[in-house]
Each structure stands twice: as C-alpha cells, then as structure tokens.
Design a protein around this motif. Structure first.
Motif, mmCIF file in Angstrom:
data_model
loop_
_atom_site.group_PDB
_atom_site.id
_atom_site.type_symbol
_atom_site.label_atom_id
_atom_site.label_comp_id
_atom_site.label_asym_id
_atom_site.label_seq_id
_atom_site.Cartn_x
_atom_site.Cartn_y
_atom_site.Cartn_z
ATOM 1 N N LYS A 83 18.132 25.236 -44.967
ATOM 2 C CA LYS A 83 18.819 24.613 -43.848
ATOM 3 C C LYS A 83 18.929 23.112 -44.099
ATOM 4 O O LYS A 83 17.965 22.464 -44.488
ATOM 5 N N ASN A 84 20.102 22.580 -43.858
ATOM 6 C CA ASN A 84 20.323 21.156 -44.030
ATOM 7 C C ASN A 84 20.589 20.528 -42.672
ATOM 8 O O ASN A 84 21.630 20.761 -42.056
ATOM 9 N N LYS A 85 19.642 19.767 -42.208
ATOM 10 C CA LYS A 85 19.780 19.132 -40.902
ATOM 11 C C LYS A 85 20.822 18.025 -40.995
ATOM 12 O O LYS A 85 20.744 17.155 -41.854
ATOM 13 N N ILE A 86 21.830 18.058 -40.102
ATOM 14 C CA ILE A 86 22.868 17.031 -40.173
ATOM 15 C C ILE A 86 22.928 16.160 -38.910
ATOM 16 O O ILE A 86 23.438 15.049 -38.961
ATOM 17 N N ILE A 87 22.431 16.646 -37.790
ATOM 18 C CA ILE A 87 22.418 15.842 -36.569
ATOM 19 C C ILE A 87 21.072 16.029 -35.863
ATOM 20 O O ILE A 87 20.554 17.137 -35.769
ATOM 21 N N HIS A 88 20.514 14.912 -35.395
ATOM 22 C CA HIS A 88 19.204 14.929 -34.737
ATOM 23 C C HIS A 88 19.282 14.021 -33.514
ATOM 24 O O HIS A 88 19.651 12.855 -33.619
ATOM 25 N N TRP A 89 18.953 14.580 -32.340
ATOM 26 C CA TRP A 89 18.891 13.775 -31.123
ATOM 27 C C TRP A 89 17.449 13.779 -30.622
ATOM 28 O O TRP A 89 16.788 14.827 -30.619
ATOM 29 N N ASN A 124 27.443 11.729 -44.453
ATOM 30 C CA ASN A 124 28.660 12.431 -44.876
ATOM 31 C C ASN A 124 29.540 12.843 -43.706
ATOM 32 O O ASN A 124 30.776 12.778 -43.787
ATOM 33 N N ILE A 125 28.941 13.286 -42.600
ATOM 34 C CA ILE A 125 29.777 13.750 -41.491
ATOM 35 C C ILE A 125 30.379 12.586 -40.718
ATOM 36 O O ILE A 125 31.240 12.784 -39.862
ATOM 37 N N LEU A 126 29.940 11.358 -41.033
ATOM 38 C CA LEU A 126 30.514 10.163 -40.415
ATOM 39 C C LEU A 126 31.459 9.449 -41.373
ATOM 40 O O LEU A 126 31.830 8.293 -41.165
ATOM 41 N N ASP A 127 31.828 10.161 -42.446
ATOM 42 C CA ASP A 127 32.784 9.651 -43.442
ATOM 43 C C ASP A 127 32.235 8.491 -44.262
ATOM 44 O O ASP A 127 33.002 7.673 -44.797
ATOM 45 N N ALA A 130 27.572 8.380 -48.794
ATOM 46 C CA ALA A 130 26.160 8.133 -49.072
ATOM 47 C C ALA A 130 25.369 9.371 -48.734
ATOM 48 O O ALA A 130 25.657 10.063 -47.758
ATOM 49 N N ASP A 131 24.372 9.664 -49.554
ATOM 50 C CA ASP A 131 23.522 10.830 -49.329
ATOM 51 C C ASP A 131 22.254 10.368 -48.597
ATOM 52 O O ASP A 131 21.170 10.296 -49.168
ATOM 53 N N ARG A 132 22.414 10.066 -47.324
ATOM 54 C CA ARG A 132 21.308 9.576 -46.517
ATOM 55 C C ARG A 132 21.625 9.792 -45.041
ATOM 56 O O ARG A 132 22.745 10.160 -44.678
ATOM 57 N N TYR A 133 20.636 9.545 -44.237
ATOM 58 C CA TYR A 133 20.824 9.631 -42.789
ATOM 59 C C TYR A 133 20.999 8.239 -42.210
ATOM 60 O O TYR A 133 20.407 7.261 -42.695
ATOM 61 N N VAL A 134 21.820 8.161 -41.178
ATOM 62 C CA VAL A 134 21.995 6.911 -40.446
ATOM 63 C C VAL A 134 21.649 7.182 -38.982
ATOM 64 O O VAL A 134 21.765 8.309 -38.503
ATOM 65 N N SER A 135 21.224 6.152 -38.291
ATOM 66 C CA SER A 135 20.791 6.374 -36.914
ATOM 67 C C SER A 135 21.217 5.229 -36.013
ATOM 68 O O SER A 135 21.474 4.100 -36.465
ATOM 69 N N ALA A 136 21.282 5.535 -34.732
ATOM 70 C CA ALA A 136 21.541 4.547 -33.684
ATOM 71 C C ALA A 136 20.575 4.863 -32.552
ATOM 72 O O ALA A 136 20.282 6.028 -32.280
ATOM 73 N N ASP A 137 20.075 3.818 -31.923
ATOM 74 C CA ASP A 137 19.129 4.091 -30.847
ATOM 75 C C ASP A 137 19.217 3.029 -29.757
ATOM 76 O O ASP A 137 19.759 1.935 -29.959
ATOM 77 N N ILE A 138 18.669 3.384 -28.611
ATOM 78 C CA ILE A 138 18.577 2.492 -27.458
ATOM 79 C C ILE A 138 17.139 2.535 -26.955
ATOM 80 O O ILE A 138 16.585 3.614 -26.752
ATOM 81 N N LYS A 139 16.561 1.363 -26.755
ATOM 82 C CA LYS A 139 15.226 1.271 -26.181
ATOM 83 C C LYS A 139 15.312 0.411 -24.919
ATOM 84 O O LYS A 139 15.939 -0.648 -24.941
ATOM 85 N N GLU A 140 14.680 0.884 -23.851
ATOM 86 C CA GLU A 140 14.777 0.169 -22.581
ATOM 87 C C GLU A 140 13.420 0.086 -21.895
ATOM 88 O O GLU A 140 12.638 1.029 -21.898
#
Length: 207
Positions: A83-89, A124-127, A130-140
């Motif tokens: 299994k290849n994880k592609i999206i993580h929330w 890859n799914i964000l065009d 690169a063979d890596r994961y990218v992330s965005a986050d919000i801290k409040e």
C-alpha cells in the motif's frame, strides 16, 4: 459511510466529584484486503479518539479538560500487496474549560484551547516532480470568555471576548515551507428577549 467499530468507557474517579470518559472509533475494512478481490479492497482508513475529564470543584464551579485526535489516510490502489499512502489528514484538539457562577444571576465560562490541522500528500499527486511528501498545517491557540446575566426569566444579557493566534504553514512552488501568522480578537454583546413560547427577539453587536 465507512464501516467502523466504536467503543466508549466512562465512570467516576471520585464519587460526585470527578469523572472521566474515553471513546474511539476505527475503520476495519482494510483488515480484509488479503482475502477479497483487489477491485473491492479498502483504500481509506481512519480512527479517532476523544477523552474528557470533569471535576466539580465546588457547588458553583466545575472544570473540564478534553482532547480529540483523528487521523484519516488514503492509499493508492494496492499493487503486489503493498500500500502506498498518498494523502494523510490529522487533526487534534486540547481544551481546558472553567465554568462558574459568579453571582445569583451571573455565570461565566472560560476556555483555553490548542488545535492543529495537518494535511500531507505525496508530491506526485500535486504535480510536483519529486518522490516525497509535502504538508500544510494550521496551529491555533484560542481564548474565549463569555458571561451570561439572567435579568429575569424573560431577559438574558450575554457578553464576552475571544482571541485566536494562528500559524499557517504551506508549501511554495519550490517545495519550501512558508509560514505566516494571524492574530484575531473580538468582543460581543447580545440581548435575548423572550416574548412568548413561540416568539423571541435577539439583538447584539460583534466587533
């Protein structure tokens, strides 16, 4: 809906003084992937857990501490049993709330909370090439204190103040992390008038 299993445990810590509650859910379809056709295998999983501690400090004051965590993951189609994880929330919350009666007709609830939201995806799914994961986050970090004054059984006056400090992290076109922060503060005042069992009037201002 995703099939899931849930459980909850609650009870007293000290009789008529303190109590706890823990609940959670977990998806389970992915555990059957090895015995069902590939076209019907689950490619989405999730779990969440909620906890709460409640303490009656006195007849007029109580405190509550709660937490919430959830993780959702989406996988690409299963190839060669991998299994290849592609999206993580992932989301999380910690909150401390104090409620008290300040007078015969005046009540206050004050809460301080920390929350975080994280979205992670394969580049890859964000065009991105690169063979890596990218992330965005919000801290409040937030603060909220509200007062309710019951003038009589027909009139309620409510007022309070809220504040939030937010930090945003995102990925730019060069796959570099960029951060920004926002501070917000607001106050409000409301009058609630009960005219009858069917009619109510509510007037207020929010700044």
């Amino acid at each position: 809906d995703i099939p899931s299993v849930a459980a909850m445990l609650e009870g007293p810590i000290k009789k008529e003084k303190a109590s706890y509650m823990v609940s959670g859910r977990r998806s389970w379809m992915e555990f059957l992937n090895k015995v069902i056709p590939a076209s019907k295998r689950a490619n989405y999983t999730f779990y969440d857990i909620y906890t709460k501690l409640h303490w009656d400090i006195s007849a007029k004051t109580d405190m509550q501490f709660s937490t919430y965590h959830t993780i959702d993951e989406y996988y690409s189609p299963i190839l060669e049993r991998k299994k290849n994880k592609i999206i993580h929330w992932a989301n999380g919350m910690y909150a401390l709330k104090l409620s008290c009666q300040l007078g015969e007709k005046l009540f206050n609830t004050t809460q301080v909370a920390y929350t975080h939201y994280t979205n992670k995806a394969h580049a890859n799914i964000l065009d991105f090439e690169a063979d890596r994961y990218v992330s965005a986050d919000i801290k409040e970090v937030s603060f909220n204190s509200s007062f309710n004054y019951h003038l009589n059984n027909k009139v309620l006056m409510a007022y309070g103040i809220k504040g939030i400090h937010s930090i945003f992290s995102n990925i730019n076109d060069d796959l570099q992390t960029e951060k920004s922060d926002i501070n917000q503060i607001s106050a409000y005042y409301e009058n609630k008038l009960s005219l009858s069992s069917m009619w109510n009037i509510q007037l207020g201002i929010n700044t």
